[in-house]
Design an enzyme around this catalytic site. Sequence first.
Site, PDB file in Angstrom:
ATOM      1  N   ASP A  82      -2.377  -6.369  -6.485  1.00  0.00           N
ATOM      2  CA  ASP A  82      -3.198  -5.182  -6.209  1.00  0.00           C
ATOM      3  C   ASP A  82      -4.199  -4.970  -7.358  1.00  0.00           C
ATOM      4  O   ASP A  82      -4.669  -5.931  -7.968  1.00  0.00           O
ATOM      5  CB  ASP A  82      -2.273  -3.981  -5.986  1.00  0.00           C
ATOM      6  CG  ASP A  82      -2.895  -2.892  -5.133  1.00  0.00           C
ATOM      7  OD1 ASP A  82      -3.600  -2.024  -5.688  1.00  0.00           O
ATOM      8  OD2 ASP A  82      -2.672  -2.897  -3.903  1.00  0.00           O
ATOM      9  N   ASP A  83      -4.511  -3.751  -7.654  1.00  0.00           N
ATOM     10  CA  ASP A  83      -5.547  -3.383  -8.624  1.00  0.00           C
ATOM     11  C   ASP A  83      -5.157  -3.775 -10.061  1.00  0.00           C
ATOM     12  O   ASP A  83      -4.025  -4.117 -10.351  1.00  0.00           O
ATOM     13  CB  ASP A  83      -5.776  -1.874  -8.538  1.00  0.00           C
ATOM     14  CG  ASP A  83      -7.134  -1.440  -9.041  1.00  0.00           C
ATOM     15  OD1 ASP A  83      -7.915  -2.305  -9.505  1.00  0.00           O
ATOM     16  OD2 ASP A  83      -7.425  -0.229  -8.973  1.00  0.00           O
ATOM     17  N   LYS A 200      -6.954  -6.800   0.606  1.00  0.00           N
ATOM     18  CA  LYS A 200      -6.934  -5.348   0.738  1.00  0.00           C
ATOM     19  C   LYS A 200      -8.216  -4.798   0.131  1.00  0.00           C
ATOM     20  O   LYS A 200      -8.540  -5.073  -1.022  1.00  0.00           O
ATOM     21  CB  LYS A 200      -5.726  -4.768  -0.003  1.00  0.00           C
ATOM     22  CG  LYS A 200      -5.728  -3.244  -0.136  1.00  0.00           C
ATOM     23  CD  LYS A 200      -4.521  -2.793  -0.950  1.00  0.00           C
ATOM     24  CE  LYS A 200      -4.563  -1.305  -1.291  1.00  0.00           C
ATOM     25  NZ  LYS A 200      -3.378  -0.893  -2.091  1.00  0.00           N
ATOM     26  N   ASP A 202      -9.811  -1.297  -0.830  1.00  0.00           N
ATOM     27  CA  ASP A 202      -9.285   0.043  -1.106  1.00  0.00           C
ATOM     28  C   ASP A 202     -10.417   1.054  -1.244  1.00  0.00           C
ATOM     29  O   ASP A 202     -11.586   0.695  -1.396  1.00  0.00           O
ATOM     30  CB  ASP A 202      -8.464  -0.001  -2.398  1.00  0.00           C
ATOM     31  CG  ASP A 202      -7.440   1.107  -2.507  1.00  0.00           C
ATOM     32  OD1 ASP A 202      -7.314   1.918  -1.566  1.00  0.00           O
ATOM     33  OD2 ASP A 202      -6.744   1.151  -3.532  1.00  0.00           O
ATOM     34  N   ARG A 250      -4.358   1.908   6.175  1.00  0.00           N
ATOM     35  CA  ARG A 250      -3.447   2.897   5.614  1.00  0.00           C
ATOM     36  C   ARG A 250      -3.731   4.255   6.227  1.00  0.00           C
ATOM     37  O   ARG A 250      -4.835   4.783   6.137  1.00  0.00           O
ATOM     38  CB  ARG A 250      -3.610   2.948   4.101  1.00  0.00           C
ATOM     39  CG  ARG A 250      -2.912   1.809   3.355  1.00  0.00           C
ATOM     40  CD  ARG A 250      -1.482   2.156   3.021  1.00  0.00           C
ATOM     41  NE  ARG A 250      -1.467   3.400   2.286  1.00  0.00           N
ATOM     42  CZ  ARG A 250      -1.769   3.500   0.983  1.00  0.00           C
ATOM     43  NH1 ARG A 250      -2.081   2.430   0.279  1.00  0.00           N
ATOM     44  NH2 ARG A 250      -1.745   4.679   0.389  1.00  0.00           N
ATOM     45  N   ASP A 254      -1.015   7.533  -0.987  1.00  0.00           N
ATOM     46  CA  ASP A 254       0.044   6.692  -1.527  1.00  0.00           C
ATOM     47  C   ASP A 254       1.435   7.272  -1.282  1.00  0.00           C
ATOM     48  O   ASP A 254       1.646   8.482  -1.358  1.00  0.00           O
ATOM     49  CB  ASP A 254      -0.145   6.500  -3.025  1.00  0.00           C
ATOM     50  CG  ASP A 254      -1.370   5.662  -3.349  1.00  0.00           C
ATOM     51  OD1 ASP A 254      -1.997   5.136  -2.406  1.00  0.00           O
ATOM     52  OD2 ASP A 254      -1.708   5.546  -4.536  1.00  0.00           O
TER      53      ASP A 254
END
Length: 476
Positions: A82-83, A200, A202, A250, A254
């Site tokens: 991820d990030d 992904k 975001d 999503r 979160d």
Amino acid sequence: MIRIRSLTATVAGLLIAAAVPLVGTAHPAAASDNGQSVRPAMGWSSWSFVRRTPTEAKIKAQADALVASGLKDHGFVQVNLDDFWQKCDSNGFVVDDYGRWAVDTAKFPGGIKSLSDYVHSKGLKFGFYVTPGIAKNAVTKNTPIEGTSYHAKDIADTSRTEKNYNCKNMYYIDYSKPGSQEFVNSWAKQFASWGVDYLKIDGVGSQDVPDVRAWDKALRATGRPITFALSNNLPIADATTWRGLANSWRTQGDVECYCGPGSNGSGYPLTDWSHVSKRFDAAASWQPYAGPGGWNDLDSLEIGNGDQVGLTADQRRSHFTLWAMAASPLLLGTDLTHLDSVDKAMLTNDRLIGVDQDGVAAKRIVDSGARQVWSKKESDGQYVVALFNTGTSGNATVSVNWSQAGFTGSGDVTDLWSGAHKGVIADSYSATLRPGETRLIRVKPVSSLKSAAASPGMAVAPTSTSAGAAPRTPRP
């Protein structure tokens, strides 16, 4: 996408597919035709546990654990970085010669392709992360756009800044300008050359539809099969758009509580029941938009490290049950190098995995405070029904009539968490559940059994006249 699996995993996948065939249902818009994510993605993502400090060594360790634990053999094959793989300076993202984010080589000394190659060597798939826009440093330096005569200043809208959770300083891209699609193409081509199987993007909102379209086009142009995932808290008003362009989206913010003792709320607990239970309403609202090729993503599955994740064992089973009933991607957010034995039993329950992978998103048919019931019908005529007590105190008796689920008469019931056959139960089903507990059952209408008995070579399953509350599900 063809997943690379061990022979054991391939056989397990075939068994799941045979047990729970895909069901096609009507949707308000056609799913993306990029050929990816016919079933919801399964694997692990770095954000929940690793958070802002990913390294090559940490990602490799989780990939190793995914294999060593046996989770890979049950279909968990995705390893998503991820990030915070990128390098920042005071003006935002450091960029390469073509204006794309530069890799933080202190964290990833071998580079991203080397890490991707390692993941692939384990028979797993590699996932990656980006956000919309173009970096301020690219515009300041006016970097060229690879393969064109255009430069960053030709495509940047410097009057608007894109959402970004890390280095910030991302400008919008003006897609009416020549060179804009080519910039995204160059980034997608780079990711494909690194072996990315899942991307992904975001920070996506309604204002980013042009970016989503550009990335969809760019990923297809690479010639590499890449699953395309959108995040986070996407507006449902644009659901048909997300479904037509991407493979998952999503539905909320979160699932992490950011209530741990570390920096930025990192560390255990990873989540809490309130962050999980609020997914029930979202799953109900988004239900019509899920189906093969496009899934409602309820966020990471926080199962693997026992109670310390912030959920009781009952709540973790309910967490998994809701995700499975919603046909959400199953992307673990926990530390797989310290896998809890109780949680491992949950995650390797192929009956639960099969409910997720059947290609059907369940509908909520009872919504009475803490008492909820969800149901879906599979292509072989069987129903999967989940009963929940979403409360945090007090037992609750949760009931459902078979007519609410979609059939009448009696049903032959199997408890999917325990695997126990409960026999034929007439008209309705009830369970008394502890706070946060769930009961998940598969029901075959008795009329189906009678039809089967009438066919040569088919036997009727044993029946029972018992009814009412099923025994408490044993802990695995």
